[in-house]
Structures are given as structure tokens and as C-alpha cells.
Design a protein around this motif. Structure first.
Motif, mmCIF file in Angstrom:
data_model
loop_
_atom_site.group_PDB
_atom_site.id
_atom_site.type_symbol
_atom_site.label_atom_id
_atom_site.label_comp_id
_atom_site.label_asym_id
_atom_site.label_seq_id
_atom_site.Cartn_x
_atom_site.Cartn_y
_atom_site.Cartn_z
ATOM 1 N N GLY A 1 61.301 79.190 69.897
ATOM 2 C CA GLY A 1 62.236 79.188 69.058
ATOM 3 C C GLY A 1 62.829 77.572 68.733
ATOM 4 N N VAL A 2 62.946 77.100 69.785
ATOM 5 C CA VAL A 2 63.194 75.822 70.170
ATOM 6 C C VAL A 2 62.202 74.934 69.387
ATOM 7 N N ALA A 3 60.898 75.027 69.848
ATOM 8 C CA ALA A 3 59.794 74.166 69.316
ATOM 9 C C ALA A 3 59.639 74.518 67.842
ATOM 10 N N ILE A 4 59.605 75.493 67.294
ATOM 11 C CA ILE A 4 59.553 75.801 65.731
ATOM 12 C C ILE A 4 60.758 75.112 65.001
ATOM 13 N N ALA A 5 61.885 74.941 65.560
ATOM 14 C CA ALA A 5 63.243 74.532 64.938
ATOM 15 C C ALA A 5 62.896 72.889 64.821
ATOM 16 N N LEU A 6 62.258 72.399 66.185
ATOM 17 C CA LEU A 6 62.243 70.756 66.025
ATOM 18 C C LEU A 6 61.219 70.433 65.061
ATOM 19 N N GLY A 7 60.186 71.343 65.075
ATOM 20 C CA GLY A 7 59.151 70.818 63.927
ATOM 21 C C GLY A 7 59.696 71.141 62.541
ATOM 22 N N THR A 8 60.639 72.136 62.458
ATOM 23 C CA THR A 8 60.874 72.191 60.979
ATOM 24 C C THR A 8 61.849 71.025 60.651
ATOM 25 N N TYR A 9 62.796 70.720 61.672
ATOM 26 C CA TYR A 9 63.582 69.492 61.109
ATOM 27 C C TYR A 9 62.836 68.255 60.982
ATOM 28 N N LEU A 10 61.883 68.134 61.664
ATOM 29 C CA LEU A 10 60.952 66.866 61.571
ATOM 30 C C LEU A 10 60.650 67.064 59.943
ATOM 31 N N GLY A 11 60.219 68.180 59.292
ATOM 32 C CA GLY A 11 59.900 68.137 57.724
ATOM 33 C C GLY A 11 58.506 67.929 57.567
ATOM 34 N N GLY A 12 57.668 68.927 56.923
ATOM 35 C CA GLY A 12 56.436 68.527 56.275
ATOM 36 C C GLY A 12 56.481 68.031 54.937
ATOM 37 N N TRP A 13 56.679 66.750 54.927
ATOM 38 C CA TRP A 13 57.214 66.379 53.384
ATOM 39 C C TRP A 13 55.914 66.322 52.486
ATOM 40 N N ARG A 14 55.080 66.171 53.069
ATOM 41 C CA ARG A 14 53.618 66.262 52.222
ATOM 42 C C ARG A 14 53.461 67.572 51.329
ATOM 43 N N ILE A 15 53.706 68.450 52.313
ATOM 44 C CA ILE A 15 53.582 70.066 51.578
ATOM 45 C C ILE A 15 55.003 70.258 50.880
ATOM 46 N N ILE A 16 56.009 69.935 51.302
ATOM 47 C CA ILE A 16 57.050 70.100 50.435
ATOM 48 C C ILE A 16 56.667 69.656 49.278
ATOM 49 N N ARG A 17 56.375 68.319 48.889
ATOM 50 C CA ARG A 17 55.970 67.738 47.820
ATOM 51 C C ARG A 17 55.228 68.683 46.831
ATOM 52 N N THR A 18 53.978 69.222 47.496
ATOM 53 C CA THR A 18 53.109 70.021 46.819
ATOM 54 C C THR A 18 53.723 71.307 46.373
ATOM 55 N N MET A 19 54.413 71.836 47.172
ATOM 56 C CA MET A 19 54.954 73.318 46.677
ATOM 57 C C MET A 19 56.214 73.024 45.788
ATOM 58 N N GLY A 20 56.877 71.950 45.819
ATOM 59 C CA GLY A 20 57.941 71.712 45.271
ATOM 60 C C GLY A 20 57.699 71.030 43.691
ATOM 61 N N LYS A 21 56.759 70.249 43.611
ATOM 62 C CA LYS A 21 56.436 69.603 42.626
ATOM 63 C C LYS A 21 54.975 69.770 42.048
ATOM 64 N N GLY A 22 54.025 70.182 42.976
ATOM 65 C CA GLY A 22 52.679 70.024 42.613
ATOM 66 C C GLY A 22 52.218 71.380 42.018
ATOM 67 N N LEU A 23 52.682 72.504 42.363
ATOM 68 C CA LEU A 23 52.536 73.641 41.731
ATOM 69 C C LEU A 23 52.978 74.038 40.497
ATOM 70 N N THR A 24 54.178 73.811 40.268
ATOM 71 C CA THR A 24 54.986 74.026 39.131
ATOM 72 C C THR A 24 56.351 73.303 38.962
ATOM 73 N N ASP A 25 56.845 73.222 37.852
ATOM 74 C CA ASP A 25 58.344 72.505 37.744
ATOM 75 C C ASP A 25 59.213 73.829 37.651
ATOM 76 N N LEU A 26 60.132 73.845 38.728
ATOM 77 C CA LEU A 26 60.934 75.215 38.658
ATOM 78 C C LEU A 26 62.514 74.594 38.437
ATOM 79 N N GLN A 27 63.029 75.602 37.955
ATOM 80 C CA GLN A 27 64.566 75.260 37.562
ATOM 81 C C GLN A 27 65.277 76.470 38.520
ATOM 82 N N PRO A 28 66.610 76.157 38.833
ATOM 83 C CA PRO A 28 67.229 76.759 39.969
ATOM 84 C C PRO A 28 67.270 78.189 39.679
#
Length: 416
Positions: free
Chosen positions: A225-252
Motif C-alpha cells: 500500500g505504501v509503495a503504490i501510494a508513493l508512486g501515485t504521488y510522484l505522478g505519471g505526468w506523461r500518461i496523465i497528459r495522454t489521457m487528459g488531453k491526447g484521447l479527447t477533450d472533456l468537459q466536467p
């Protein structure tokens, strides 16, 4: 933690490293849409996700039992096999992270386990029935179900909010996004953190520390649990960009629909012991939500690259793990060689990533390719059956067109 040998200790540490990469690889699952729509600031989003991933790790052990006693036959499996499996999974996670592709950490782990087990003990070492029912079927069904649910939920939210004040509804859906993102993070902890628990438990069984069929010890649950939490906090910014902006543009509204649908699918599968890919579930939900808005476009070139990565994950991780197992079977020098190659490969991938770094400061930046992607077949088909705008909407659109020089724009007439 008695009777843990040096090799077993190395395997446990490697498993926690995989758990760490799983965390930053899958942060996008919960927080990409929340960040892209501005519901939460990037650092706040990953901190919230990390805490809830840690909490989720303590909620269930069903998936962990599927990993530790279901995928492969424990009898005759050496501890080195687990090490080789983790090497294949880690390298695939890092490579797809470098490319910004939201591939499945879960399937990388499954592929690694299968490849290493087959190399060590032959094809009889794999429980094919479990793979089909609890891995392959969920892999196909989860993104489809989550995508359809998000598509329908998006349509419903826009229909319910039709005529409401845009500012008020946007604020409300952003609050809903935060809550649903928290639910996805919690669900991710109940599913993905348990996979590492299962691997460590399997290693302890092969090392003779635990008897077959044992539940993960508490120290295993806490460390995973601690290991996955630390990795999550580091943030996979490259993949966040792909899913947040690369696949489609989302409204709230769409972000809320996507995250709620994905969380429902993930939590249901965790309770059933289905070790599905949270990445595939969330990606399917994002695409479904993107198509759920009139005029919404899914960038199918990005989606195609993602689908290819999904298809390659199991065999690619399996082949790397099989090669690693071949080396470890040669003796101590082979195991040391695999460890050195793992460190060298990871370092090389990290060094390449520094050439064009992506972090919380530029994760929401638009891609500057200069070429707009044309709608795909699916988008065009859905648009074809979408009802035309009402008269009032059409007049409002006409009113926004600037008049030619020297002419005045007539005031729009009211609809009756």
C-alpha cells in the motif's frame, strides 16, 4: 518475516519497485480528467489519489489471492521465476510510460508471470482456465462496459442539465469529479495494490516461508500500500497528459461520467476477484465520455497506439521475463546479470525521458502538432444520428457570426 533469504529479499524489494511503477503509471486513471478539466490542481490531485490508494489497499484481498494461487501452479516454481516475471513487468511499465501510453500494469505483471513460469516449468505451469475467466475476459469486457456506461452517463448528464445555468452546473460537476476521482483512486488501491501483495505472497510460498493458499501477511499489505501510494504521488505526468488531453477533450460533465463509470466497474471486479486492468477500464470510460457529448471527438490515432500497446503487453512482458528466467536458471551469475540489466535499462529509459520532461507545470499543455485530427468512423456515425440543434440554438449560432464590413448584425428573434 523469518527465514527470508537474500534472494527472497531481493524479490520482495523488486516487487515493491514494480508496485511503485504501477502507482505512477496508473495515476492517470483517477486524475487525468480531473486535472485536464481544472477541477483540481495537479499536485493536489496526485496527493489525494495517493492517500486513497493507500486506504484502498486494506479493503480486500480477493485479487491478491487470485494472483498468489490462481494464475500459475505454485508447486515446482522457484523464487527466481518471480524475480524474472517482475523484471519483464517493470521494463514494460517504464517503456510505455516513456511513450506516454496508458497500457496495463496488471497485464505486464500477468505476462511476466506466464512467460517466466513457462520458461521454468513448461506450459503445464500455467492455469489457463483462470487466465481466461479472470484475466482475458475482463480485459475485453471492462473497457467496453465502462465505455458504454460513460457514453450513456454523459448523454444523461447533458440532458438533465439542458437549460440549466452553465456556470452553476460546471461548478457542481467539478465537485462531482473530485468525489468520483477519489472513488477511482480507492478502487485502484483495492485492485492494483493487491496484485503486488499477491506476487510477494507467491514468492513467500515458493521460498517456503508460507504454506500454499495463505493470505498476505499484514506487513505485505502495508508495504504494498505504501509503495503504490508513493508512486501515485510522484505522478505519471506523461500518461496523465495522454489521457487528459491526447484521447479527447472533456468537459466536467464528461469527466464526472467517465470516472464514476470506471470506478463502478473496478470496484465490482475487485469484489469478484477479477484482476482486470484499471487502465483499460478508465481509458474505455474516457473514450465513451468523449463520444457522449454532441460534437465530441476521440483522437483515434492516439487510441490506436494505445490499443496496440494493450495487445503487445502480455506477450512483450512475457518474452522479456522468459529471457530473464533463462538467465537466472544458469546460476548466481545469471541472476546478477538480470539485476544489472534491469538497473541499466531503467536508468537508460529515465535518461531519455529527461530530454523532454513532463511534470505538473506542463501536464495540461496542448500538443502542438499543428494538424487537427479529422473525426473517425465511430465519431462520424454517432454524429449522424445526433438530433439537429433546435431553432433557438441555430439562431444563437448565427448571431455569433460576424457581419460583413458596413453591415449591422440583426438582433436574434425569440423562439415561440
Amino acid at each position: 518475516m523469518e527465514h527470508i533469504t537474500l534472494l527472497l529479499g531481493i524479490v520482495i524489494i523488486t516487487a515493491l519497485v514494480f508496485d511503485f511503477t504501477n502507482g505512477f503509471h496508473d495515476t492517470a486513471n483517477a486524475m487525468a480528467t480531473t486535472i485536464s478539466t481544472g477541477a483540481l490542481k495537479p499536485k493536489t490531485a496526485v496527493a489525494m489519489s495517493a492517500v486513497l490508494n493507500l486506504v484502498g489497499a486494506f479493503l480486500s484481498v480477493e485479487v491478491a489471492k487470485t494472483i498468489s494461487g490462481g494464475l500459475i501452479n505454485e508447486s515446482g516454481i522457484r523464487t527466481e521465476v518471480i524475480f524474472a516475471a517482475l523484471v519483464g513487468a517493470i521494463l514494460w511499465n517504464l517503456l510505455t510510460w516513456l511513450l506516454g501510453l496508458p497500457s496495463s500494469s496488471s497485464h505486464a505483471l500477468f505476462g511476466g508471470l506466464i512467460g517466466a513460469a513457462v520458461m521454468s516449468a513448461g506450459f503445464s505451469a500455467v492455469n489457463y482456465g483462470t487466465i481466461v475467466t479472470k484475466v482475458l475476459i475482463p480485459a475485453v469486457a471492462a473497457p467496453v462496459v465502462a465505455g458504454l456506461a460513460a457514453f450513456l452517463a454523459s448523454r444523461l448528464t447533458y440532458k438533465i442539465g439542458n437549460g440549466a445555468d452553465d456556470k452553476a452546473t460546471t461548478k457542481g460537476y467539478r465537485a462531482g469529479q473530485i468525489a468520483s476521482a477519489g472513488l477511482v483512486s480507492l478502487a485502484h488501491g483495492t485492485n492494483d495494490a493487491q496484485k503486488t501483495m499477491g506476487v510477494i505472497t507467491l514468492a513467500l510460498v515458493t521460498g517456503g516461508v508460507l504454506v500454499p493458499g495463505s493470505n498476505p501477511p499484514m506487513w505485505v499489505i502495508v508495504s504494498a500500500g505504501v509503495a503504490i501510494a508513493l508512486g501515485t504521488y510522484l505522478g505519471g505526468w506523461r500518461i496523465i497528459r495522454t489521457m487528459g488531453k491526447g484521447l479527447t477533450d472533456l468537459q466536467p460533465q464528461q469527466g464526472f461520467a467517465a470516472q464514476t463509470s470506471a470506478a463502478t466497474v473496478i470496484l465490482a471486479s475487485s469484489n469478484l476477484g477479477f484482476s482486470l486492468s484499471t487502465t483499460q477500464s478508465c481509458s474505455g470510460a474516457v473514450m465513451g465520455a468523449g463520444l457522449g457529448r454532441k460534437g465530441g471527438v476521440v483522437r483515434w490515432s492516439t487510441a490506436t497506439r494505445m490499443f496496440v500497446a494493450w495487445g503487445l503487453t502480455l506477450p512483450a512482458a512475457g518474452l522479456v521475463a522468459a529471457a530473464a528466467e533463462f538467465l537466472t536458471s544458469q546460476g548466481t551469475w545469471g541472476t546478477v546479470t538480470v539485476a544489472v540489466l534491469l538497473v541499466a535499462g531503467s536508468g537508460a529509459i529515465w535518461a531519455v525521458s529527461r530530454r523532454k520532461p513532463v511534470d505538473h507545470t506542463n501536464v495540461t499543455a496542448e500538443e502542438t502538432s499543428g494538424i487537427a485530427e479529422a473525426p473517425g468512423v465511430v465519431t462520424t456515425a454517432i454524429a449522424a444520428v445526433t438530433p439537429p440543434p433546435t431553432l433557438a440554438t441555430a439562431e444563437e449560432l448565427m448571431a455569433t457570426i460576424p457581419a460583413p464590413a458596413g453591415e449591422s448584425t440583426p438582433a436574434p428573434t425569440a423562439s415561440v
